[in-house]
Each structure stands twice: as C-alpha cells, then as structure tokens.
Design an enzyme around this catalytic site. Sequence first.
Site, PDB file in Angstrom:
ATOM      1  N   GLU A 151       0.574  -1.282  -0.188  1.00 34.27           N
ATOM      2  CA  GLU A 151      -0.058  -0.024   0.065  1.00 34.27           C
ATOM      3  C   GLU A 151       1.044   1.536   0.213  1.00 34.27           C
ATOM      4  O   GLU A 151       1.326   2.479   1.457  1.00 34.27           O
ATOM      5  CB  GLU A 151      -1.022  -0.415   1.441  1.00 34.27           C
ATOM      6  CG  GLU A 151      -2.586  -0.596   0.896  1.00 34.27           C
ATOM      7  CD  GLU A 151      -3.184  -0.936   1.983  1.00 34.27           C
ATOM      8  OE1 GLU A 151      -3.262  -0.153   2.896  1.00 34.27           O
ATOM      9  OE2 GLU A 151      -4.244  -1.165   1.848  1.00 34.27           O
ATOM     10  N   GLU A 307      -6.157  -7.560  -0.687  1.00 33.07           N
ATOM     11  CA  GLU A 307      -6.942  -7.550   0.909  1.00 33.07           C
ATOM     12  C   GLU A 307      -8.361  -6.882   1.532  1.00 33.07           C
ATOM     13  O   GLU A 307      -8.764  -5.777   0.110  1.00 33.07           O
ATOM     14  CB  GLU A 307      -5.981  -6.382   1.640  1.00 33.07           C
ATOM     15  CG  GLU A 307      -4.988  -6.640   2.360  1.00 33.07           C
ATOM     16  CD  GLU A 307      -4.093  -5.728   3.155  1.00 33.07           C
ATOM     17  OE1 GLU A 307      -4.733  -4.412   3.852  1.00 33.07           O
ATOM     18  OE2 GLU A 307      -3.017  -5.222   2.743  1.00 33.07           O
TER      19      GLU A 307
HETATM   20  C1  GAL Z   1      -4.217  -1.951   5.108  1.00 32.63           C
HETATM   21  C2  GAL Z   1      -2.769  -2.756   5.214  1.00 32.63           C
HETATM   22  C3  GAL Z   1      -3.177  -3.870   6.114  1.00 32.63           C
HETATM   23  C4  GAL Z   1      -3.972  -3.763   7.478  1.00 32.63           C
HETATM   24  C5  GAL Z   1      -4.837  -3.076   6.992  1.00 32.63           C
HETATM   25  C6  GAL Z   1      -5.928  -2.814   7.889  1.00 32.63           C
HETATM   26  O1  GAL Z   1      -4.242  -0.874   4.557  1.00 32.63           O
HETATM   27  O2  GAL Z   1      -2.414  -3.039   3.832  1.00 32.63           O
HETATM   28  O3  GAL Z   1      -1.202  -4.079   6.616  1.00 32.63           O
HETATM   29  O4  GAL Z   1      -2.998  -2.370   8.166  1.00 32.63           O
HETATM   30  O5  GAL Z   1      -5.103  -2.567   6.093  1.00 32.63           O
HETATM   31  O6  GAL Z   1      -7.134  -2.539   7.323  1.00 32.63           O
END
Ligand code: GAL
Length: 666
Positions: A151, A307
């Site tokens: 990210e 994610e």
């Molecule tokens: C994203 C990040 C992850 C975790 C996640 C939580 O921004 O890549 O490491 O923090 O959010 O929602």
Amino acid sequence: MSFTDRLGGLGFGGDYNPEQWPDEIRAEDVLLMAEAGVNLVTVGVFGWARVEPAPGAYDFSYFDAVMDELAAAGVTVDLATMTASPPPWLATEHPEILPVTESGTVLSPGGRQHYCPSSPVYRDRAARLVEALAAHYQAHPALGFWHIGNEYGCHVSECFCDESARDFRRWLHTRYGDIERLNAAWCTDFWSQRYTSFDQILPPRLAPTYANPAQQLDFKRFSNEALRACFELEAAILRRVTPDVPVLTNFLAHHKPVDLHSWADRMDIVGLDSYPDPFWPRSHVAAGLAYDLARGAHGGDPWYLVEQAPSAVNWRGRNGIKEPGRMRLWSWQAIAHGADAVLYFQWRQSRGGAEKFHSGMVPHGGADTRVFREVAALGAELAAVPELAGTRVANEVAVLFDWNSWWALELDSRPSDGLKAVDRALDHYGPLFDLGVGVDVLPPGADLSGYKLVVVPNLYLLTEEHAGRLADYVSAGGHLLVSFFTSVVDGNDRVHHGGCPGPLREALGLRVEEYLPAAEGETFPLAEGTADLWREDVRIEGADVLLAFPDGTPAVTRNRFAAGTVRYVTTRPDETVMRAVMAEALAEAGAEPVLPGLPDGMQAAVRSGGGREFLLLLNHTTQARTVDLPHRFHHLLAPGRPEVEQVILHPRDVAVLARHSPSEET
Ligand code: GAL
C-alpha cells in the site's frame, strides 16, 4: 499460461503473518488453511526487522521454515519484499530517512512506513534487502508472486524534507528544462513568485496563505512518482533475478496520492485492497467503482483483491461487522467485476499490536466461529469454479476518471469546496450501477472507440490533447455525457482560453459564462425533482436544452456534433433525475443493462472466456429475489450444476451461472 491462472483457479487466502505467534501455531495454520481452501497467502509484508536484525546481517531462517511448510501444504506464496516498514535500527542510524510533514514535523518510528520515499539511504537499504531476498528465494517452490512494498503512500504519501526538496527540483528540471518555462507554467508573475533558479524552489511547505496551485499539483505528481520509483527499483531487481515470477503491489481503493493509471502498466497484475464500510448502504457501489477502475487500468485484465476484511476493521470511528452473508456477497462482487483472487487482511487475528481488533480469517475465538465458517464455505465455493479464472469482463459504457484532475479539483481556493472527485464520479457511476449497466472506468487518454456511451464526471483538468480525443470520439459517432466544471483548466491548472469548457466548446455547443455554486444545503427546484451543489450560467451555441430550471437556465443540454451527440449537465440533479438523464443517454447510445428487467438491488455481471459466458447475479438486498433468465444456464454453485431458467436468490445471495458463449453455439 497467463499470470492469473497459474493457480489453476481463483486465488483465495490472505496476509499470513505468523511471526506474531509461537512457532507451534503454524502446524494448525496449514491444517486450517486446507480446511478453508486457501491456495495463496501473502507472506512477510512487515518482515524487515526480523530478516535484517542488524545492518546487512540477513537471517532468513524464520521465513525459510514458513515457506517450506507452505510449499509442503501446496499453498502458493505472494512473497512480500518486506520494505514497507523499515526496522527501528535504520531510523536510529539514519534519522534522515524519516518523513517530514508540510509544517516541518518529523514523523518518528513506532508506527509503520516511516520513510521518505526520496531518501537515498532508504532506497539503498531496500534495494539491498530485495537483492538478498530474491537471491535466497528465487528457486523456492512456494514462490508464486512478488508483492512489492505494501500500500504505497498509505500513511506517508508526501515528504517535505530537504532530500525531497532536492529530488523535487531534479524532477522539475527534467520536466521544464529551463526556469522560464516553469515560471510560465506556474503563473509565477502573480504574487511575486518568479524564480530565477531551480535552486530556489521548495516543496509546497506550509506558507502564510495558499501555495501556488501549479506547484502543489506538480508536487503531487512528483510525490506519486517518488513512490513509484521505489516500486520500480524493487521490480527491476526482481525481474532480473526471477523473470518468470509476476510482480504486483496492492493499491488502496480511492487513494488520492497514488495515480493507479500511471503505475498499472509497470506490474503484471493490479492488486487492490478494498474495505467497504458495512454501515454505509452504498458501500458496494463505491467498491464497484474502484474495481472497475482497477480492471480498466490494466487493459481489462483480471485483477487481484489483495486485501479485504473478513468482518470488521479497527480503524474507523465505529467499526461495523460484515453481517452473515455480506463477506461472501462482497467477495463475489469483486469477482463479478473481474477479480481472479480474493484475499484478506489477515489470516489469524492479531493478539497484540495496533490491529488486534481488526477481524481475521481465524478470529481470536478460533475456527469454531461464524467468521471462519463463512471463510471456509467461500473457499470451497471458489475452488468449485476454477473455470472463472482468466475470464474477462467487457462493457459498452465507460466512465472517465483522472488523478491529475482529482488533485487539481481539490486544491484550495476553488469556487466551491463541495466538489470532490470521487463523490462526483459516484454521482455518475451510481445511476449506471442502479440501472444495471456494466461500466469500465478509464483514464481520459484511453481508446474509447468501442464504447457506446462515455461519461465524463467533473473532469476539471482536461488537456487539449484529451479534449481532442473526446471530440474525435463524438465525431466518429460516439455519445458523450459531460458534467459541469469540466475542461476548466489545462495540465498546469491554468484556465483554458475563453474559460470553460475550453477545447470542448464546439462539441458541447455552449460556453459557461459564470459558475453559480450553491450555498451549503441549498437546493434548486427542477420541473420534477431538485438539484443542488452547483449551477452554471450557460450561453447556448447550438445545443438543445433538454431540461431547464424554472428561470430558463439550462440544466441538461444535448448537442449533435458530427456523427455523435454530447449531453451536458450543468448541475447536480437528485438521484431520480440523474438516473432518468442517464437512462435517456443510454437509450440514445443503444447501450443495454447487463440483464434487462433485473429486480431493484440486484446486480448482474458477465465474464467470458474459454468458449463460455458466466453470468453472476448478486442480491445486495435483505429480501429474497427471483430472476427469470433469458436463456438456460448451468447453476454452478448448486449441487450437480443443474440447468435452470430461473433462480431464487436469498437475502445477500449469489448465483454463478454458465452457458456456452452465444458465438460458439450451433
Ligand atoms: C491495510 C494494510 C494492512 C492492514 C489493513 C487493515 O491498509 O495493508 O497491513 O493494516 O490495512 O485494514
């Protein structure tokens, strides 16, 4: 074999961070992964501090064990380059890597991502780590993909330190060559800002009042490219050492600092992280916009949902759970928009640290929980439809979105601070979504020739070149719908000659004499319905007025331009009116919904490939819905894959249907 079907089907899994647990837990992890149908995990995103406990002293033994166990369990690894967050010792030894805010505050280690993207020390240490990692794991059987960084720009997207200032000057020098060209581009004759040397230029640090907007805009471009340079540095190493291993990174959805369009062609697969808010009823629509953009940024190729939350996140003020069925529905929605993998943050819910209340695929309560059961059920479902992987989405309607315009639109001192690029894009994407029309979201320079209708939400910044392409599209018979405050400035935030709509004037058949922004909460009556936010005093130069305010001011116009038509919307009509305006534009363009007659709250999408057409139906409501199908389809999620002509979808239910592609039928 394409990158996306190297898994032999859809990808399913998540960030796997076993470092947080005693070693013994990993045996249970791989068993539970098998139970959940996990075939892809992202490993090592925050592994730097563990693999390099002291400068240059690499120790991969921990991750060797993890990689070996995953290989033995048949789980493919998306191996992170571990550069997302430097170890504390690096900041202690080299405090100059720490990022500095606009007002001069140094951000300390203790959270994550505490590095200046332009820092030569950070870049050098990151590159050395990636070399070592690539050399060490190049032949590992678990290695399937490289996950570069994480990210980019999530927390630190711009740095205002002296190193960044030097890098910014170099960047400006390359862009403008000589200082007089920069002065002209930035309009520095206003407010006595004329520079006589590049050495005088700073990042737009906190100043007594508004900074020069062209300087701010260039700094956003520079900052995007500084982050991208970090990505490219790593990608170049990985491509040299492991040319056959695809590289990706995970973009945040609707993330202003990182121009996905300018990065996408530098990676093999676009990865997207998506965290729709379960408390917001239109979350899935906003998510759809992000998904269509991720796909459109890479030529329509399948993308990976890298994610999502299994249930709640922990970083909103109030963190709603995904009620039963919602995680499944939203996962399938990503697939409906072209995703080939559904991954989560993270495998096992943290026991400590900042994200312990963020849901995990394996919650604190273990596998005997609703969340794990839903995860495992989805894993089984996805494993049952491997033929979806690699299939593609094609649409007849495009919506244009552009980071340069986003950056410029939301700078200070505009006629209204109510104009936000993503919200405005949603005002246009939303009605199309509700009308059941599939959309590709594209940058303004894209090839539009195959589209029946192209929608241009407020593209405040539009270059002559891109305006010319839009005009060519219409001349060739295309249909365009443009909304207010479009084509106001050029690429340096300078107002187009003659004002809005500058180079689109002839195509629109009008010019805008004055902007009439609304007061907070003010609405304007229309013949039916209302409008708000904005109106314009428009001088008609050939366009017809389709809808007017009671005082005769045009609200919607239509101009025939060569073989095509251009509609112009001078205001923000309410949802019902906007939907009607859009429906009329679609009808004139001959663009159809994916499945005409779909009940309200349902979504339909088609993916095609391998001689088959897949129809995905999603019920975003909490009521059951019956859908009559236009043809007989095999119901892929029903036992025995029966042929059906009608499907009943329970609340938040999904149906995946398949038939031979019409072109292949005899
Ligand atoms: C994203 C990040 C992850 C975790 C996640 C939580 O921004 O890549 O490491 O923090 O959010 O929602």
